[in-house]
Enzyme design. Structure first.
Site, PDB file in Angstrom:
ATOM      1  N   LYS A 320       0.887  -1.170   0.000  1.00 12.33           N
ATOM      2  CA  LYS A 320       0.000   0.000   0.000  1.00 12.33           C
ATOM      3  C   LYS A 320       0.920   1.213   0.000  1.00 12.33           C
ATOM      4  O   LYS A 320       1.611   1.481   0.988  1.00 12.33           O
ATOM      5  CB  LYS A 320      -0.909   0.018   1.232  1.00 12.33           C
ATOM      6  CG  LYS A 320      -1.869   1.207   1.233  1.00 12.33           C
ATOM      7  CD  LYS A 320      -2.784   1.167   2.439  1.00 12.33           C
ATOM      8  CE  LYS A 320      -3.949   2.137   2.358  1.00 12.33           C
ATOM      9  NZ  LYS A 320      -3.650   3.497   1.961  1.00 12.33           N
ATOM     10  N   ARG A 340      -8.777  10.791  -7.261  1.00 16.80           N
ATOM     11  CA  ARG A 340      -9.830   9.991  -6.649  1.00 16.80           C
ATOM     12  C   ARG A 340     -11.144  10.752  -6.597  1.00 16.80           C
ATOM     13  O   ARG A 340     -12.217  10.171  -6.626  1.00 16.80           O
ATOM     14  CB  ARG A 340      -9.364   9.621  -5.239  1.00 16.80           C
ATOM     15  CG  ARG A 340     -10.433   8.991  -4.485  1.00 16.80           C
ATOM     16  CD  ARG A 340      -9.937   8.290  -3.296  1.00 16.80           C
ATOM     17  NE  ARG A 340     -11.031   8.257  -2.369  1.00 16.80           N
ATOM     18  CZ  ARG A 340     -10.926   7.984  -1.119  1.00 16.80           C
ATOM     19  NH1 ARG A 340      -9.748   7.717  -0.614  1.00 16.80           N
ATOM     20  NH2 ARG A 340     -11.976   7.963  -0.356  1.00 16.80           N
ATOM     21  N   GLU A 370      -1.500   4.102  -8.331  1.00 16.47           N
ATOM     22  CA  GLU A 370      -1.067   5.030  -7.297  1.00 16.47           C
ATOM     23  C   GLU A 370       0.172   5.752  -7.837  1.00 16.47           C
ATOM     24  O   GLU A 370       1.063   5.113  -8.408  1.00 16.47           O
ATOM     25  CB  GLU A 370      -0.724   4.226  -6.021  1.00 16.47           C
ATOM     26  CG  GLU A 370      -0.476   5.058  -4.800  1.00 16.47           C
ATOM     27  CD  GLU A 370      -1.754   5.488  -4.058  1.00 16.47           C
ATOM     28  OE1 GLU A 370      -2.882   5.282  -4.571  1.00 16.47           O
ATOM     29  OE2 GLU A 370      -1.609   6.042  -2.955  1.00 16.47           O
ATOM     30  N   LYS A 492      -7.342  -2.955   3.469  1.00 10.80           N
ATOM     31  CA  LYS A 492      -6.040  -2.354   3.766  1.00 10.80           C
ATOM     32  C   LYS A 492      -5.634  -2.734   5.178  1.00 10.80           C
ATOM     33  O   LYS A 492      -6.471  -2.811   6.079  1.00 10.80           O
ATOM     34  CB  LYS A 492      -6.095  -0.847   3.594  1.00 10.80           C
ATOM     35  CG  LYS A 492      -7.162  -0.157   4.411  1.00 10.80           C
ATOM     36  CD  LYS A 492      -7.156   1.334   4.149  1.00 10.80           C
ATOM     37  CE  LYS A 492      -8.339   2.004   4.823  1.00 10.80           C
ATOM     38  NZ  LYS A 492      -8.478   3.406   4.534  1.00 10.80           N
TER      39      LYS A 492
HETATM   40  P1  ATP Z   1      -6.115   5.797   3.108  1.00 14.26           P
HETATM   41  O1  ATP Z   1      -6.152   7.086   3.834  1.00 14.26           O
HETATM   42  O2  ATP Z   1      -5.810   4.607   3.958  1.00 14.26           O
HETATM   43  O3  ATP Z   1      -5.280   5.842   1.854  1.00 14.26           O
HETATM   44  P2  ATP Z   1      -8.515   6.121   1.617  1.00 14.26           P
HETATM   45  O4  ATP Z   1      -9.823   6.402   2.245  1.00 14.26           O
HETATM   46  O5  ATP Z   1      -7.828   7.204   0.860  1.00 14.26           O
HETATM   47  O6  ATP Z   1      -7.580   5.485   2.697  1.00 14.26           O
HETATM   48  P3  ATP Z   1      -9.050   3.468   0.842  1.00 14.26           P
HETATM   49  O7  ATP Z   1      -9.833   2.945  -0.275  1.00 14.26           O
HETATM   50  O8  ATP Z   1      -9.594   3.270   2.184  1.00 14.26           O
HETATM   51  O9  ATP Z   1      -8.712   4.977   0.548  1.00 14.26           O
HETATM   52  O10 ATP Z   1      -7.604   2.803   0.834  1.00 14.26           O
HETATM   53  C1  ATP Z   1      -7.030   2.453  -0.362  1.00 14.26           C
HETATM   54  C2  ATP Z   1      -6.186   3.576  -0.906  1.00 14.26           C
HETATM   55  O11 ATP Z   1      -4.846   3.166  -0.874  1.00 14.26           O
HETATM   56  C3  ATP Z   1      -6.503   3.799  -2.359  1.00 14.26           C
HETATM   57  O12 ATP Z   1      -7.452   4.828  -2.527  1.00 14.26           O
HETATM   58  C4  ATP Z   1      -5.169   4.137  -2.992  1.00 14.26           C
HETATM   59  O13 ATP Z   1      -5.006   5.537  -3.117  1.00 14.26           O
HETATM   60  C5  ATP Z   1      -4.150   3.638  -2.004  1.00 14.26           C
HETATM   61  N1  ATP Z   1      -3.316   2.529  -2.499  1.00 14.26           N
HETATM   62  C6  ATP Z   1      -1.977   2.460  -2.374  1.00 14.26           C
HETATM   63  N2  ATP Z   1      -1.494   1.327  -2.878  1.00 14.26           N
HETATM   64  C7  ATP Z   1      -2.552   0.629  -3.362  1.00 14.26           C
HETATM   65  C8  ATP Z   1      -2.681  -0.641  -4.002  1.00 14.26           C
HETATM   66  N3  ATP Z   1      -1.631  -1.422  -4.246  1.00 14.26           N
HETATM   67  N4  ATP Z   1      -3.930  -1.033  -4.333  1.00 14.26           N
HETATM   68  C9  ATP Z   1      -5.006  -0.253  -4.075  1.00 14.26           C
HETATM   69  N5  ATP Z   1      -4.935   0.943  -3.484  1.00 14.26           N
HETATM   70  C10 ATP Z   1      -3.720   1.395  -3.114  1.00 14.26           C
END
Ligand code: ATP
Length: 622
Positions: A320, A340, A370, A492
């Site tokens: 991540k 996003r 990303e 995550k």
């Molecule tokens: P966070 O603050 O934890 O990034 P968020 O609310 O922005 O959370 P979530 O969907 O909860 O978004 O967590 C996934 C986020 O992690 C994605 O929106 C993306 O931007 C990021 N990310 C990083 N690496 C990856 C990956 N390998 N696959 C998917 N998402 C990833």
């Protein structure tokens, strides 16, 4: 439709908390409208002027709105601000101010929904010098035609604060209710209080895809089959005999509307299609390149075990990254980059645009990725906070590209010549692999593996964290891509536990490539008598650089050696992260840290945390 009639609907929507009632009100609003009006109404009821996927904003702040109100109400800014302070809502403020003024003048003209929408759209187009005053003029002109109640909702629309509690789910259900029959099972249908509208399946639907006494298996949504039989019952065309079947059919219809939205990101299109072309039309809606769709989101889990429970075994496990989500659209030689929030940031990321043109070997695709920033001098990862400076940048973009370069890390693909969202993730990833040509520092597929082994996932988590990334994502290999949903198709895992400061009391000479280095560190906490009690071994996830530093620090402190095992004088304090604390007979403290990781050396500290703290953290987990 007159705008005042829409205001009537707004008022009804605002007066109930019930989602079901709101759905019904909206469904009445949508019924019987022509296409153009329907499209506009769907947007306006969600407090939008443009479709969700359009990166357009009307560009009027509360401050500008106060100026417009000054013009139209004749009140001074001070008085307006005062009124605003007491109502807490500029819409209500507008209503009050105009209400007072209108007692003297009665110059209200009839406003139609279309007129309001056209005017607001036009305001968004004013750009460049003098555009602010033109915006103010336009809005005040519109407000001067409105009655006080209408003004309230115009102001709220402009400021994107409708306060109606109408979200995407409600609009979807209202489209369903407006254009498809409500499904009831026979018991409900036999009841007393059924409205004429609450038929089961009407001819329109049945002609589309239902044949009496036949099973039907829709191609796209694979939920099994539903048995339908016709019954002589004057108010209904078709009656579903079984409650489970009725529910299945309801979900089927709902999924069709949702599908329409998932691929178009536009409820206006969905409503018009539902009205004119029914289920088949909805299922036939397609994604379009350069029209961004909502990103699939992740659920959060606290442990690797929970991760596997949610996404199944084996799972895809990715780093991540601490970067920025980017949806990359490519058609022939044109590329667009969306955030996003679906903002178009192509201009801010010319490096990404160029890289996609050069290294993505497809003429038509949408990739989920990303963007990870790195330090141009030493290649180390730069946190998102710094990268975020690039997102809104309007000038000196080339300088930004040079100072904060990014590497694209694609992790999914949602379109390749056709939509792939219904395909399994494992299949999608294969397709992604087939079109990405990797180039260091420019574009590389995510660091990823497929595994069912908790230890492997842990090692990956350790590596990801020690390289400055956020943790890992675990993904269901069989899952579809669900736009906009925080479903459990991907989860995550980030370390969330409070950390412990522990002292290194033992270590082990490593073998193989790392021989000559001390590793596998035994860590201790302290009891009341000043003794060190073991709480676990920190063995995985250490980088070569860390091992070298550890050896340099510990070697002079060795007090006892037994084969590869060494005991060291308790002087080096480290801050350890870990997944959880377990009870364990293996270690003298009675506790063991699960998957501990070295966060940093605590040279500012001389001693370890107490056994009481370990026990407290252990308890707080449950
Ligand atoms: P966070 O603050 O934890 O990034 P968020 O609310 O922005 O959370 P979530 O969907 O909860 O978004 O967590 C996934 C986020 O992690 C994605 O929106 C993306 O931007 C990021 N990310 C990083 N690496 C990856 C990956 N390998 N696959 C998917 N998402 C990833």
């Amino acid at each position: 439709m007159d705008y005042k009639d829409l205001v009537g609907f707004y008022k009804k929507l605002g007066s109930t908390q019930s989602s079901l009632e709101k759905t019904s009100i909206l469904s009445d609003l949508f019924s019987g409208k022509d296409d153009r009006e329907l499209e506009i109404l769907v947007k306006l009821c969600m407090g939008r002027i443009f479709s969700a996927w359009k990166d357009e904003d009307i560009g009027i702040s509360s401050k500008l709105m106060v100026k417009a109100l000054k013009k139209v109400s004749g009140s001074g800014e001070k008085a307006i601000n005062q009124e605003w302070k007491s109502t807490g809502d500029l819409g209500k403020t507008a209503e009050n101010l105009l209400g007072r003024k209108r007692q003297q003048t009665f110059a209200v003209r009839k406003l139609t929904v279309e007129k309001v929408h056209e005017n607001l759209k036009a305001v968004a187009d004013f750009e460049g010098s003098g555009s602010q005053s033109r915006k103010i003029d336009n809005i005040s002109e519109l407000l001067s035609m409105a009655n006080p109640e209408e003004a309230k909702y115009i102001v709220r629309t402009v400021l994107r604060n409708m306060r109606l509690g109408v979200g995407e789910g409600i609009v979807r259900d209202a489209i369903l209710e407006a254009f498809f029959p409500i499904i009831l099972d026979i018991k409900d249908a036999m009841g007393e209080d059924i409205r004429e509208k609450d038929v089961l399946i009407d001819k329109k639907v049945s002609n589309d895809f239902l044949e009496e006494e036949k099973e039907f298996e829709p191609e796209i949504f694979n939920f099994g089959s539903v048995k339908i039989s016709e019954i002589e019952y004057d108010r209904f065309d078709v009656i579903i005999l079984d409650k489970t079947d009725a529910r299945k059919l309801y979900s089927y219809l709902k999924d069709a509307v949702q599908h329409g939205y998932d691929v178009t990101n536009d409820f206006g299109d969905v409503a018009v299609t539902a009205k004119n072309r029914g289920i088949k039309g909805l299922l036939g809606l397609e994604m379009k390149i350069f029209r961004p769709v909502n990103a699939m989101l992740a659920k959060k889990v606290d442990t690797i075990k929970e991760g596997f429970e949610t996404v199944g075994k084996p799972a895809g496990v990715d780093y991540k990254y601490d970067g920025m989500r980017a949806q990359l659209h490519k058609k022939d030689d044109e590329v667009k980059v969306f955030t996003r929030r679906l903002d178009d940031v192509t201009e801010q990321f010319p490096d990404v645009e160029k890289a996609v043109k050069e290294f993505v070997k497809s003429d038509e695709c949408i990739i989920d990725s990303e963007l990870v920033a790195y330090d141009p001098d030493d290649g180390s990862t730069v946190p998102f906070q710094k990268l975020s400076k690039r997102i809104k940048r309007k000038y000196d973009i080339d300088e930004m590209v040079e100072n904060i370069p990014v590497e694209i890390r694609p992790f999914d693909i949602i379109y390749l010549e056709k939509a792939l969202i219904k395909r399994k993730y494992s299949e999608r990833f294969e397709k992604l692999e087939s079109i990405i040509e990797e180039e260091n520092d420019v574009i590389r597929l995510v660091d990823r593996m497929v595994t069912d082994n908790e230890e492997d996932v842990n090692s990956m988590q350790q590596r990801s964290l020690s390289e400055g990334q956020e943790g890992i994502m675990m993904k269901n290999l069989d899952a579809e891509y669900k736009p906009g949903s925080r479903v459990g198709y991907m989860v995550k895992l980030k370390p969330v536990m409070e950390t412990l400061d522990l002292v290194i009391i033992g270590a082990e000479w490593s073998e193989g490539r790392r021989s000559g280095w001390l590793g596998s560190l035994t860590m201790g906490c302290k009891d009341d008598d000043g003794n060190y009690l073991e709480v676990g071994k920190l063995a995985t996830g250490l980088t070569d650089k860390q091992l070298e530093e550890i050896t340099n620090r510990l070697e002079p402190l060795i007090v006892e050696e037994d084969g590869r095992q060494v005991k060291v004088s308790p002087e080096v304090v480290v801050e350890a992260e870990f997944e959880e604390i377990q009870k364990s007979p293996t270690y003298t403290s009675g506790f063991a840290l699960r998957f501990p990781r070295l966060k940093r050396f605590r040279d500012d500290k001389e001693d370890a945390d107490s056994i009481e703290k370990v026990a407290r953290l252990y308890k707080s987990q449950n």
